[in-house]
Motif scaffolding. Structure first.
Motif, short mmCIF file in Angstrom:
data_model
loop_
_atom_site.label_atom_id
_atom_site.label_comp_id
_atom_site.label_asym_id
_atom_site.label_seq_id
_atom_site.Cartn_x
_atom_site.Cartn_y
_atom_site.Cartn_z
N MET A 110 0.82 -1.20 0.00
CA MET A 110 0.00 0.00 0.00
C MET A 110 0.86 1.26 0.00
SD MET A 110 -3.18 0.60 -0.24
CE MET A 110 -4.30 1.98 -0.20
N PHE A 111 2.07 1.13 0.58
CA PHE A 111 2.99 2.28 0.65
C PHE A 111 3.33 2.79 -0.74
CE2 PHE A 111 7.38 3.88 0.66
CZ PHE A 111 7.21 4.98 1.48
N ARG A 112 3.62 1.86 -1.67
CA ARG A 112 3.97 2.26 -3.03
C ARG A 112 2.78 2.90 -3.74
NH1 ARG A 112 7.45 -2.20 -6.21
NH2 ARG A 112 5.74 -3.57 -5.61
N THR A 113 1.58 2.43 -3.42
CA THR A 113 0.38 3.02 -4.02
C THR A 113 0.23 4.48 -3.59
OG1 THR A 113 -0.72 0.86 -4.02
CG2 THR A 113 -2.13 2.81 -4.25
N ILE A 114 0.44 4.73 -2.31
CA ILE A 114 0.33 6.10 -1.80
C ILE A 114 1.40 6.99 -2.43
CG2 ILE A 114 0.54 7.53 0.28
CD1 ILE A 114 -0.59 5.15 1.87
N ILE A 115 2.63 6.48 -2.50
CA ILE A 115 3.71 7.26 -3.12
C ILE A 115 3.40 7.55 -4.58
CG2 ILE A 115 6.15 7.19 -3.81
CD1 ILE A 115 5.71 7.68 -0.85
N ALA A 135 4.14 4.53 -13.23
CA ALA A 135 3.59 3.26 -12.75
C ALA A 135 4.65 2.16 -12.77
CB ALA A 135 2.39 2.85 -13.61
N ARG A 136 5.51 2.19 -13.78
CA ARG A 136 6.57 1.19 -13.87
C ARG A 136 7.65 1.41 -12.82
NH1 ARG A 136 8.30 2.30 -18.58
NH2 ARG A 136 10.32 3.21 -18.10
N LEU A 137 8.08 2.66 -12.66
CA LEU A 137 9.17 2.97 -11.74
C LEU A 137 8.78 2.82 -10.28
CD1 LEU A 137 10.75 6.11 -13.46
CD2 LEU A 137 11.57 3.75 -13.52
N ILE A 138 7.56 3.24 -9.94
CA ILE A 138 7.15 3.25 -8.54
C ILE A 138 6.45 1.96 -8.13
CG2 ILE A 138 5.74 4.45 -6.80
CD1 ILE A 138 6.17 7.02 -8.39
N CYS A 139 5.56 1.47 -8.99
CA CYS A 139 4.75 0.32 -8.61
C CYS A 139 5.14 -0.98 -9.32
CB CYS A 139 3.28 0.61 -8.89
SG CYS A 139 2.62 1.97 -7.92
N GLY A 170 -6.75 -4.06 -14.54
CA GLY A 170 -7.36 -3.93 -13.22
C GLY A 170 -6.76 -4.84 -12.16
N LEU A 171 -6.07 -5.89 -12.59
CA LEU A 171 -5.41 -6.78 -11.63
C LEU A 171 -4.23 -6.07 -10.96
CD1 LEU A 171 -5.29 -10.08 -13.73
CD2 LEU A 171 -6.83 -9.56 -11.84
N TYR A 172 -3.65 -5.11 -11.64
CA TYR A 172 -2.46 -4.42 -11.15
C TYR A 172 -2.74 -2.96 -10.79
CZ TYR A 172 -0.96 -8.47 -13.80
OH TYR A 172 -0.84 -9.74 -14.29
N TRP A 173 -3.66 -2.35 -11.50
CA TRP A 173 -4.00 -0.95 -11.27
C TRP A 173 -5.51 -0.90 -11.08
CZ3 TRP A 173 -1.25 3.33 -14.52
CH2 TRP A 173 -1.58 4.60 -14.03
N PRO A 174 -6.00 -1.27 -9.89
CA PRO A 174 -7.44 -1.39 -9.66
C PRO A 174 -8.13 -0.04 -9.56
CG PRO A 174 -6.27 -1.74 -7.62
CD PRO A 174 -5.21 -1.63 -8.70
N LYS A 175 -9.42 -0.07 -9.66
CA LYS A 175 -10.24 1.14 -9.53
C LYS A 175 -10.04 1.77 -8.16
CE LYS A 175 -15.00 2.73 -10.28
NZ LYS A 175 -16.36 2.31 -10.68
N HIS A 176 -9.98 0.92 -7.15
CA HIS A 176 -9.72 1.37 -5.79
C HIS A 176 -8.77 0.37 -5.14
CE1 HIS A 176 -12.99 4.26 -6.15
NE2 HIS A 176 -13.81 3.28 -6.48
N GLY A 177 -7.98 0.84 -4.20
CA GLY A 177 -7.15 -0.07 -3.44
C GLY A 177 -5.70 -0.13 -3.90
N LYS A 178 -5.04 -1.20 -3.49
CA LYS A 178 -3.59 -1.36 -3.66
C LYS A 178 -3.19 -1.70 -5.09
CE LYS A 178 0.19 -4.19 -1.80
NZ LYS A 178 0.52 -5.30 -0.87
N MET A 179 -2.17 -1.01 -5.57
CA MET A 179 -1.59 -1.33 -6.88
C MET A 179 -0.55 -2.43 -6.70
SD MET A 179 -1.26 2.58 -8.32
CE MET A 179 -0.83 2.14 -10.00
N ARG A 180 -0.46 -3.32 -7.68
CA ARG A 180 0.42 -4.48 -7.57
C ARG A 180 1.38 -4.56 -8.76
NH1 ARG A 180 -4.64 -5.72 -5.93
NH2 ARG A 180 -4.89 -6.70 -3.88
N PRO A 181 2.62 -4.93 -8.53
CA PRO A 181 3.56 -5.08 -9.65
C PRO A 181 3.18 -6.25 -10.53
CG PRO A 181 4.52 -5.91 -7.61
CD PRO A 181 3.24 -5.25 -7.22
N GLY A 182 3.52 -6.15 -11.80
CA GLY A 182 3.23 -7.24 -12.73
C GLY A 182 3.14 -6.73 -14.15
#
Length: 235
Positions: free
Chosen positions: A1-6, A47-51, A195-207
């Protein structure tokens, strides 16, 4: 979640820093389009560099000799089409803009009212529709789309009308059918699992997010056929 906020903080700062350039770009449609699309491409870099979110684009299969499959009698031969895309995040908007730089989008009219960014969207040819009335003036919209198509631009529309969550199947709006049939433009379905990596709401995930360009459908395709194509590979 930290990376999402950043990422969200960095994205906000990035958009603010781009604002003066977009304001300058209003003097020219060509310059405005270049700045808006470059701005969009920058979100992919962040998105690539941070998440750690990357993406890859898949195109329809071709014949063994590399020649694309021939269209049938219901499909145009000049390459013009309406891109009907699954919408899950900013990623597919930016990626489609990158691989198809001569695009324009149909969006909520209210987005064009946003200071600087909305003005830039309007200046570079985006079309706003008034959803508040519940009914769009399709005759006027078709005329506006036709003018831009004749000028060499390609329409991108999100026929579900909103961002979808993974696994969500939202009924398509009928406006897509009316535009396609009125203008005799085939439909190019585009699916995604962003949406699996960059969802509408919530945590972003690498991939590695995927964007799939599906085979063309004729202008008289049904909503079910379009939906099946858009969702064929989508999350």
């Amino acid at each position: 979640m930290f990376r999402t906020i950043i990422f969200k903080i960095a994205l906000a700062i990035y958009f603010i820093l781009w604002s003066p350039l977009l304001l300058i770009g209003l003097v020219s449609k060509k310059l405005s389009r270049k700045l808006v699309f470059t701005d969009a491409a920058g979100t992919l870099v962040l998105a690539r560099l941070i998440c750690g979110i990357k993406y890859t684009v898949h195109y329809p299969k071709t014949e063994e000799n590399g020649i694309p499959n021939l269209p049938d009698g219901n499909k145009r031969l000049d390459g013009k089409a309406i891109v009907a895309a699954k919408h899950m995040s900013i990623l597919e908007i930016a990626a489609i803009s990158k691989v198809m730089p001569n695009t324009f989008f149909i969006m909520k009219r209210e987005l064009l009212w946003i200071p600087i960014y909305g003005w830039a969207f309007w200046r570079c040819g985006m079309l706003g529709v008034n959803r508040a009335r519940g009914k769009t003036n399709m005759k006027q919209l078709a005329a506006d789309v036709e003018k831009r198509v004749l000028d060499g631009y390609t329409l991108v529309i999100f026929p579900e009308g909103t961002r979808a969550k993974p696994g969500e199947r939202i009924p398509l709006k009928r406006g897509l059918l009316m535009l396609a049939y009125t203008l005799k433009l085939p439909i190019l379905p585009v699916g995604t699992d962003a949406g699996l990596y960059w969802p509408k709401h919530g945590k972003m995930r690498p991939g590695m997010a995927n964007i799939w360009f599906e085979p063309l459908l004729p202008c008289n395709a049904s909503l079910d056929e379009i939906s099946e194509a858009i969702n064929r590979h989508s999350a």
